[in-house]
Every structure is written in C-alpha cells, then in structure tokens.
Write an enzyme that holds these catalytic residues in place. Structure first.
Site, mmCIF file in Angstrom:
data_model
loop_
_atom_site.group_PDB
_atom_site.id
_atom_site.type_symbol
_atom_site.label_atom_id
_atom_site.label_comp_id
_atom_site.label_asym_id
_atom_site.label_seq_id
_atom_site.Cartn_x
_atom_site.Cartn_y
_atom_site.Cartn_z
ATOM 1 C CD GLU A 46 8.423 -2.302 3.923
ATOM 2 O OE1 GLU A 46 8.487 -1.333 4.820
ATOM 3 O OE2 GLU A 46 8.401 -1.949 3.005
ATOM 4 C CE1 TYR A 104 1.116 0.914 4.262
ATOM 5 C CE2 TYR A 104 0.789 -1.452 4.215
ATOM 6 C CZ TYR A 104 1.187 -0.278 4.895
ATOM 7 O OH TYR A 104 2.130 -0.541 5.892
ATOM 8 N N GLY A 105 2.221 1.043 -0.054
ATOM 9 C CA GLY A 105 3.128 2.173 0.154
ATOM 10 C C GLY A 105 3.968 2.457 -0.893
ATOM 11 C CB THR A 106 7.641 3.150 -0.606
ATOM 12 O OG1 THR A 106 8.222 1.794 0.324
ATOM 13 C CG2 THR A 106 7.389 4.377 0.164
ATOM 14 C CG LEU A 107 7.305 -2.573 -0.972
ATOM 15 C CD1 LEU A 107 6.829 -3.662 0.092
ATOM 16 C CD2 LEU A 107 8.731 -2.804 -1.617
#
Ligand code: PCA
Length: 161
Positions: free
Chosen positions: A75, A7-10
């Site tokens: 992470e 849901y983020g930087t990935l």
C-alpha cells in the site's frame, strides 16, 4: 497481531487478496458514516469525509506482523500513498481497534464509488489486460441527469377535492 479493515483489492476475490493468505477472517463490516470512497487508478481509496460521509463496506482481518509489513509495502505507506490509521466501525466491530489504509494523496477528479468497491473492478481483470472491452454495469443516472418532462400530465384532481 493487528486487526485491519480492508475495503478494496485485499478483499476476498480481490486482486491482492493473496496478501491475506493464512490470516484470520473476522467477518464483514462497515465503517461509521464518516468516510468516502474513490476510484483511483483501478483501485479504491478511502478518505475521511468532512460531512457527507458514507458507511463503507469491507472485511475485518486479524493479521500477523509479517503480513502487516508486507501489506504496508503493497500500500506504499512509506512513500505516502496510503496511511494506516485507526478507523471507526459499526457494531459488532466497533470495539475491534481496527486500522485501515487511508488514501494519502489527492482524490481530485476521481470517481466517487459510494459505499463499496466491487472487487471485479480491479485492474487485473484479464479482459482489461488484453485490451478487450467487458460489459460494465451502467451507472444509475445522477438526479441532475434525469430529465424532467415539462409536458407530463398533471395528476387528475380527485373528485374528493
Ligand atoms: N487495498 C487496500 C486499500 C485499498 C486497496 O485496494 C484494501 O483493500 O483495503
């Protein structure tokens, strides 16, 4: 192989998307409305909500063990930054047995991102690195910030009344 919800930087276009190179994109998806998303130090953190949760947007990826290990390191799962655990998703991914990275530290004082993290907020934005300002989309005002004009004219009573 494992299925992860990112849901983020990935996400595609995100700062850390290269960690998913060679992995299989399964599609976009949304969590059940049971979570909240906060902006930490330039990256987002998802937490389980005690009521008032939202359906967080993200992507599903099928990853191999090696990629999963590298992402766990990224992470900080060993140092208690994020914790990888099962997440509940909406159909059609509700049977995917997906895991996600839950933020494991305090979100006190962090900006509430609503239901999605826009990848362009990533810290590695070159404009931010060179210290230049970049235009930000203005935040919509919160309800409490919308002034109520006490002098506003009341609606004309209709002749039918
Ligand atoms: N990376 C992971 C968790 C938060 C972050 O920025 C992700 O994209 O899902």
């Amino acid at each position: 192989m494992a299925v992860i919800f990112v849901y983020g930087t990935l996400k595609r276009g995100g700062e850390n998307h290269r960690y998913l190179d060679g992995q299989a994109f399964l599609g976009e998806g949304r969590t059940e409305a049971a979570y909240r998303l906060y902006l930490l130090d330039g990256y987002p953190g998802l937490v389980a909500a005690d009521g008032g949760g939202v359906a967080v947007a993200g992507e599903l990826w099928d990853v191999d063990e090696e990629a999963l290990r590298r992402i766990d390191v990224l992470e900080g799962t060993k140092v208690g930054l994020y914790r990888r655990a099962p997440v509940r998703l909406q159909p059609p991914h509700d049977q995917a047995a997906a895991e996600t990275y839950f933020y494991a530290r305090s979100i006190a004082g962090c900006e509430d991102l609503g239901a999605a993290y826009p990848v362009e907020r990533s810290k590695s934005d070159p404009h931010e690195i060179i210290g230049a300002r970049r235009p930000r989309t203005p935040h919509p005002p919160k309800a409490a910030e919308i002034a109520i004009d006490p002098d506003a004219e009341a609606e004309e009573p209709s002749p039918m009344d």
